[in-house]
Design an enzyme around this catalytic site. Structure first.
Site: not given
Length: 366
Positions: A205, A260, A296
């Protein structure tokens, strides 16, 4: 005090095991008497990449907000965590460092993680592009000085001008250098590793996708023996098959589960804020408002553990990825991260289906 159940250690599972605790330390781990109640006893989770949760955020640099966000994740089993900020003006980075340093001294936080602003414009994801810039050794030196040990990790895109010098500076001061949000080539990524970077920030990512003729950062990080790779195990950032493949490549000693998570973790769908950008959460997935970029997550570490197990990772390996490996990645494995004599008494009791029953930190039940 003794805690009994199916005790998960780095060496295996003790069915009917027992963890003996004196004060805030584990003093023994071994067989117990009448201890098999079906519950799992696992080490407290270590989240080295988290931006907030429970409606509260680390990214604003507010100490009261940080305390509340940490408490939210503590109740989900995270007994050690870094406060991750996002790309910000230098003044906010410095203020946040000074605000959070007392929380690190107190033990609420294990340190500060700057995810940016030294990142790629092409791969910035939900990072605010207004604040992106080349690494500054002057800024980093002052932040490290202001934190007096609180700055624990910094994520940098290795292809940016000055990145290699910045990585060397961080490592020289005992700060973990991580590579992420990068459009680097395979060779540029390995140059960052050679300079001393030891963590891959949420691998796959926020980085150039791998290609068989241009492997880029993903293959470089997965293949680097000295690098711990972060993985967001929520089924959105990574397909379960990707998670299973990647952790099979790295093994549990080089794989760290992270959340995250942003402030929306544990909250209802709606509109939130991350680094000055509006974020919309729908069906538990956070994205930049009006865009497709994931912003996130709303993950907690107990859910990440369940996801990894569901993807085929063994209980022992999943616990290593949620606790032991991330603790080692930030240099805390002599203190936390496993059920082992001499370490801090951080543990989580899970039901048979891996739901949190209760959490202990430093020998005290939360």
């Amino acid at each position: 005090m003794k805690v009994s159940g199916r005790v998960v250690t780095p060496e295996g599972v003790l069915d009917g095991g027992e963890v003996s605790i004196d004060g805030d330390l584990i003093v023994a781990v071994g067989p117990g008497q009448d201890a098999d109640n079906g519950h799992w006893i696992v080490p407290g989770f270590v989240d080295i990449h988290v931006h907030g949760g429970g409606g509260h955020s680390f990214t604003t640099g507010d100490a009261d907000e940080a305390r509340k966000a940490a408490d939210f994740h503590l109740h989900h089993g995270t007994t050690t965590m870094l406060a991750s900020l996002v790309s910000s003006p230098y003044e906010l980075m410095l203020s946040a460092t000074r605000q959070f340093a007392p929380l690190v001294d107190e033990g609420v936080l294990a340190g500060v993680h700057f995810e940016g602003p030294y990142l790629s414009e092409l791969r910035c994801g939900a990072q605010n592009p207004t604040f992106l810039r080349d690494p500054s050794t002057e800024e980093l030196t002052e932040l490290i000085r202001a934190g007096a040990g609180a700055v624990r990790m910094v994520t940098i895109a290795p292809e940016r001008a000055g990145a290699i010098e910045a990585i060397r500076l961080l490592v020289g001061h005992g700060v973990v250098a991580a590579l992420g949000h990068t459009d680097a080539s395979y060779e540029q990524t390995l140059a960052g590793v050679a300079a001393g970077a030891t963590v891959g920030t949420h691998v796959f990512n926020g980085m150039r996708p791998p290609h068989h003729r241009a492997p880029g950062p993903v293959f470089a990080l997965l293949g680097a023996p000295s690098v711990v790779c972060e993985f967001i195990a929520d089924g959105t950032h990574l397909h379960d098959g990707t998670l299973a493949f990647a952790t099979g490549v790295t093994g549990p000693r080089r794989a760290a589960l992270i959340t995250d998570a942003m402030s929306a973790a544990g909250m209802s769908d709606g509109t939130y804020e991350l680094g000055g950008l509006a974020v919309t959460v729908a069906d538990g997935v956070a994205r930049l408002a009006g865009k497709d970029s994931i912003a996130g997550s709303t993950l907690t570490m107990d859910a990440a553990l369940r996801r990894a197990i569901g993807a085929g990772v063994s209980m022992v390996d999943a616990c290593q990825m949620a606790s032991t490996t991330p603790a080692a990645a930030i240099g805390l494995d002599a203190t936390v991260g496993a059920l082992r004599a001499g370490l801090r008494a951080d543990l989580v009791e899970l039901s048979e289906d891996f739901q949190v029953v209760r959490v202990m930190r430093g020998g005290a039940w939360v």
